[in-house]
Design a protein around this motif. Sequence first.
Motif, PDB file in Angstrom:
ATOM      1  N   LEU A  54      28.923   8.439  -0.119  1.00  0.00           N
ATOM      2  CA  LEU A  54      28.618   9.228   1.077  1.00  0.00           C
ATOM      3  C   LEU A  54      27.170   9.063   1.555  1.00  0.00           C
ATOM      4  N   ALA A  55      26.223   9.202   0.630  1.00  0.00           N
ATOM      5  CA  ALA A  55      24.804   9.111   1.019  1.00  0.00           C
ATOM      6  C   ALA A  55      24.494   7.714   1.548  1.00  0.00           C
ATOM      7  N   GLU A  56      24.991   6.712   0.853  1.00  0.00           N
ATOM      8  CA  GLU A  56      24.791   5.320   1.270  1.00  0.00           C
ATOM      9  C   GLU A  56      25.337   5.105   2.690  1.00  0.00           C
ATOM     10  N   HIS A  57      26.543   5.544   2.927  1.00  0.00           N
ATOM     11  CA  HIS A  57      27.185   5.301   4.222  1.00  0.00           C
ATOM     12  C   HIS A  57      26.561   6.121   5.357  1.00  0.00           C
ATOM     13  N   MET A  58      26.321   7.406   5.118  1.00  0.00           N
ATOM     14  CA  MET A  58      25.779   8.239   6.196  1.00  0.00           C
ATOM     15  C   MET A  58      24.345   7.840   6.537  1.00  0.00           C
ATOM     16  N   SER A  59      23.568   7.445   5.528  1.00  0.00           N
ATOM     17  CA  SER A  59      22.202   7.003   5.816  1.00  0.00           C
ATOM     18  C   SER A  59      22.237   5.705   6.618  1.00  0.00           C
ATOM     19  N   GLU A  60      23.190   4.850   6.297  1.00  0.00           N
ATOM     20  CA  GLU A  60      23.359   3.597   7.037  1.00  0.00           C
ATOM     21  C   GLU A  60      23.722   3.885   8.503  1.00  0.00           C
TER      22      GLU A  60
ATOM     23  N   GLU B 266      19.434  14.650  -1.225  1.00  0.00           N
ATOM     24  CA  GLU B 266      18.199  13.923  -1.491  1.00  0.00           C
ATOM     25  C   GLU B 266      18.375  12.428  -1.207  1.00  0.00           C
ATOM     26  N   GLU B 267      19.474  11.880  -1.695  1.00  0.00           N
ATOM     27  CA  GLU B 267      19.707  10.441  -1.505  1.00  0.00           C
ATOM     28  C   GLU B 267      19.921  10.086  -0.039  1.00  0.00           C
ATOM     29  N   THR B 268      20.627  10.954   0.685  1.00  0.00           N
ATOM     30  CA  THR B 268      20.846  10.664   2.098  1.00  0.00           C
ATOM     31  C   THR B 268      19.503  10.537   2.808  1.00  0.00           C
ATOM     32  N   TRP B 269      18.616  11.502   2.554  1.00  0.00           N
ATOM     33  CA  TRP B 269      17.307  11.424   3.211  1.00  0.00           C
ATOM     34  C   TRP B 269      16.535  10.186   2.756  1.00  0.00           C
ATOM     35  N   ASN B 270      16.456   9.978   1.438  1.00  0.00           N
ATOM     36  CA  ASN B 270      15.641   8.864   0.938  1.00  0.00           C
ATOM     37  C   ASN B 270      16.179   7.518   1.429  1.00  0.00           C
ATOM     38  N   LEU B 271      17.484   7.361   1.398  1.00  0.00           N
ATOM     39  CA  LEU B 271      18.061   6.099   1.873  1.00  0.00           C
ATOM     40  C   LEU B 271      17.877   5.950   3.375  1.00  0.00           C
ATOM     41  N   PHE B 272      18.053   7.041   4.115  1.00  0.00           N
ATOM     42  CA  PHE B 272      17.823   6.989   5.558  1.00  0.00           C
ATOM     43  C   PHE B 272      16.402   6.501   5.838  1.00  0.00           C
ATOM     44  N   HIS B 273      15.461   7.111   5.172  1.00  0.00           N
ATOM     45  CA  HIS B 273      14.054   6.775   5.353  1.00  0.00           C
ATOM     46  C   HIS B 273      13.821   5.285   5.072  1.00  0.00           C
TER      47      HIS B 273
ATOM     48  N   LYS C 139      16.040   2.764   4.928  1.00  0.00           N
ATOM     49  CA  LYS C 139      16.760   1.864   5.842  1.00  0.00           C
ATOM     50  C   LYS C 139      16.119   1.859   7.227  1.00  0.00           C
ATOM     51  N   PHE C 140      15.719   3.034   7.694  1.00  0.00           N
ATOM     52  CA  PHE C 140      15.110   3.135   9.021  1.00  0.00           C
ATOM     53  C   PHE C 140      13.838   2.282   9.066  1.00  0.00           C
ATOM     54  N   ILE C 141      13.024   2.390   8.063  1.00  0.00           N
ATOM     55  CA  ILE C 141      11.776   1.616   8.031  1.00  0.00           C
ATOM     56  C   ILE C 141      12.060   0.132   7.855  1.00  0.00           C
ATOM     57  N   ALA C 142      13.073  -0.185   7.091  1.00  0.00           N
ATOM     58  CA  ALA C 142      13.429  -1.605   6.922  1.00  0.00           C
ATOM     59  C   ALA C 142      13.840  -2.198   8.269  1.00  0.00           C
ATOM     60  N   LEU C 143      14.608  -1.464   9.049  1.00  0.00           N
ATOM     61  CA  LEU C 143      15.004  -1.951  10.378  1.00  0.00           C
ATOM     62  C   LEU C 143      13.766  -2.140  11.257  1.00  0.00           C
ATOM     63  N   TRP C 144      12.861  -1.206  11.168  1.00  0.00           N
ATOM     64  CA  TRP C 144      11.631  -1.258  11.961  1.00  0.00           C
ATOM     65  C   TRP C 144      10.808  -2.498  11.565  1.00  0.00           C
ATOM     66  N   ASP C 145      10.672  -2.683  10.261  1.00  0.00           N
ATOM     67  CA  ASP C 145       9.939  -3.867   9.779  1.00  0.00           C
ATOM     68  C   ASP C 145      10.597  -5.152  10.283  1.00  0.00           C
ATOM     69  N   GLU C 146      11.917  -5.187  10.145  1.00  0.00           N
ATOM     70  CA  GLU C 146      12.660  -6.399  10.493  1.00  0.00           C
ATOM     71  C   GLU C 146      12.480  -6.754  11.979  1.00  0.00           C
ATOM     72  N   HIS C 147      12.411  -5.735  12.828  1.00  0.00           N
ATOM     73  CA  HIS C 147      12.377  -5.972  14.277  1.00  0.00           C
ATOM     74  C   HIS C 147      11.012  -5.678  14.872  1.00  0.00           C
ATOM     75  N   LYS C 148       9.979  -5.682  14.036  1.00  0.00           N
ATOM     76  CA  LYS C 148       8.704  -5.206  14.565  1.00  0.00           C
ATOM     77  C   LYS C 148       8.116  -6.116  15.640  1.00  0.00           C
ATOM     78  N   ASP C 149       8.550  -7.351  15.707  1.00  0.00           N
ATOM     79  CA  ASP C 149       8.061  -8.222  16.787  1.00  0.00           C
ATOM     80  C   ASP C 149       9.051  -8.307  17.941  1.00  0.00           C
ATOM     81  N   GLY C 150       9.983  -7.382  18.004  1.00  0.00           N
ATOM     82  CA  GLY C 150      11.009  -7.403  19.039  1.00  0.00           C
ATOM     83  C   GLY C 150      10.588  -6.693  20.315  1.00  0.00           C
TER      84      GLY C 150
END
Lengths: 365, 365
Positions: B137-143, B302-309, B311-322
């Motif tokens: 659940l935490a993995e999927h909802m954070s995704e 706890e996991e939902t928040w931590n994973l969300f955080h 994943k969100f930053i990973a997406l930002w990093d990945e697309h930071k030159d977009g």
Amino acid sequence: MAFSEYRPLNEKSLIEYIKAEPSLSSKLGNSLDDIKIKEVGDGNLNFVFIVVGPAGSCVIKQALPYVRCIGESWPMTKERAYFEALALREHGRLSPEHVPEVYHFDHAMSLIGMRYLEPPHIILRKGLTAGIEYPLLAEHMSEYMARTLYFTSLLYRSTTEHKRAVAECCGNVELCRLTEQVVFSDPYKVSQYNHWTSPYLDRDAEAVRQDNALKLEVAELKSKFCERAQALIHGDLHTGSVMVTHESTQVIDPEFAFYGPMGFDIGAFLGNLILAFFAQDGHADQVNDRKTYKEWILRTIEETWNLFHKKFIALWDEHKDGSGEAYLPAIYNNPRRIVGVAHVEDFNQSRMLANEQIVSSRLLK
Amino acid sequence: MAFSEYRPLNEKSLIEYIKAEPSLSSKLGNSLDDIKIKEVGDGNLNFVFIVVGPAGSCVIKQALPYVRCIGESWPMTKERAYFEALALREHGRLSPEHVPEVYHFDHAMSLIGMRYLEPPHIILRKGLTAGIEYPLLAEHMSEYMARTLYFTSLLYRSTTEHKRAVAECCGNVELCRLTEQVVFSDPYKVSQYNHWTSPYLDRDAEAVRQDNALKLEVAELKSKFCERAQALIHGDLHTGSVMVTHESTQVIDPEFAFYGPMGFDIGAFLGNLILAFFAQDGHADQVNDRKTYKEWILRTIEETWNLFHKKFIALWDEHKDGSGEAYLPAIYNNPRRIVGVAHVEDFNQSRMLANEQIVSSRLLK
Ligand SMILES: Nc1ncnc2c1ncn2[C@@H]1O[C@H](COP(=O)(O)OP(=O)(O)O)[C@@H](O)[C@H]1O
Ligand SMILES: Nc1ncnc2c1ncn2[C@@H]1O[C@H](COP(=O)(O)OP(=O)(O)O)[C@@H](O)[C@H]1O
Ligand SMILES: [Mg+2]
Ligand SMILES: [Mg+2]
Ligand SMILES: [Mg+2]
Ligand SMILES: [Mg+2]
Ligand SMILES: [Mg+2]
């Protein structure tokens, strides 16, 4: 009709245009013989014609499909005239004494006909450079800002009205993007449009580009500018968008209008007064050291804020049982306290924007 | 066409409708003979039909022009189906594994055809009541939250795309107003729609109505909800809008979708998990004291928040030159630090919204 498609007018075709438009020719007393037309567009973007005849006058402003001061290489939608007319009318309805009346709007031609702010009206920025005191400036500008911002916010409106208006003004995105670029982005990086007094300010410009704490604040402000639809703001409220006499204060040129944070208008105006304060030393000479004038500017800044605060809250108190949905009185029954807190946040935002305007205006010519 | 005008369908007319719609009948393998239709709308607002045949299945959801659980006395635009379809498609494009596929949308009929989430899928709220652990659940909802919120924000998009989308979703104002009322206003005053376990919670309800500090916080959050167009949010992300199995997590029912603060979705979901945590004691019996289960819920929060955080930053990093324009990389060259600060603010907002959801859910049945 002769002018059903866009074409840029000149002194000559403008006469034909006015003849064909009763709403304009009537303002000139329908006598178009001894009419004088002068293009005075000292602005960066558009053409402005002053039309004066023996029996009346008007001003015609027409948008071009590019940024005038740069040229056709920087295209810019002429739809901005639509939003300028919308804001002139809406702000004019709310603060009629401080906005020139709109006589006519022609969407296809991106053309606005409005009241001519006759001499001795001059652009406030010029008055500040000349060292002229305007005793009613704080009173008038606080009145204009309090009324236009309060009545277009959710403190007065229902969310139904608000979202409809917000959606419409999303259409002015190109002008918003111009602000995003020249106010919130370019000053903090190397950009072809940045200008500063080189070499004297080279190190200051470099310091701005290196200041991560400042850039972080500005990033936060930029997000608010892009995301927070708080009120119908003017969007370009510097001292070049205000025309003044001793008795009169008129706000022109709201082509950047959209639903954004109130602090952007308040901060732009106060920030430009702060800039004017610092510019005084450059105008000082042996006859006038500008010391008294600098004090007047400081007083005006303080009074503008204090009066704005007072008037804004008075409007809120007056309409607290109205249709505004941000703070329902039945629920938030402690308005003074709420106002206190809301005020602090708005003030911080205004202050940051004022700082920000100083930085960007120093770097942008 | 037979169904070119709105009319509410029933089990019988629905078959005719499906027959006439290739996009739907093809999902049933074009064999409509042994079809079974069941209306399962346990929701508050709409009709939901499950359509199962020997060669395939689908779900048909139709909006009514009023609030189903109240009746025709509370009219509610059926245009909400348009925004639900829009959000299902947009969020489905961004997070296809966690949103049922849309097969068909009929604007005139306010009708959506979508994938049937077949058994053992159940509504998460029921699974939580039954004490079932969902390890993914935490993995999927954070995704789901990270991808739908990041990609519809100005961290990824240009302001041109953003303002166009924001303007369109301003049209969902009636549903926004429902949230404004039942989440941000009614719980803090006496209202005919408030319910609580009386007389046991009478004093709690009264305490909420008297708590000025709380109401001030909520007023601030309500303003953000109305004004801050940050991302395309689901708008109703409680545990009744999520269907689950051990392997699958599917988000349904985004009819409240609009451009609002990200924290509203994150806070709604986490707040509902907190509610589920507190509800466990009521489900405890001699066989199962629910202690282990309560720990699983806390871990999931706890996991939902931590994973969300993360994943969100990973997406930002990945697309930071977009093309994202909120934080231009050329300018804000210290992304980690910015993320740090942005994160703190978002988290505060989520936490406040979570608290807020608890209050309002306790008061609203
Ligand atoms: N209503 C008016 N009455 C008198 N002068 C005006 C009026 N509107 C504009 N002007 C003059 O034209 C100039 C440019 O107008 P402005 O609206 O600021 O155009 P721009 O959008 O190009 O900056 C002003 O600085 C002012 O001198
Ligand atoms: N795609 C689906 N597959 C299976 N069941 C569904 C699906 N969509 C809705 N349902 C069932 O119908 C119920 C109501 O649907 P929902 O979209 O939440 O409607 P409402 O907007 O009226 O709350 C859900 O709780 C669920 O049990
Ligand atoms: Mg101007
Ligand atoms: Mg202008
Ligand atoms: Mg539902
Ligand atoms: Mg629903
Ligand atoms: Mg803040």
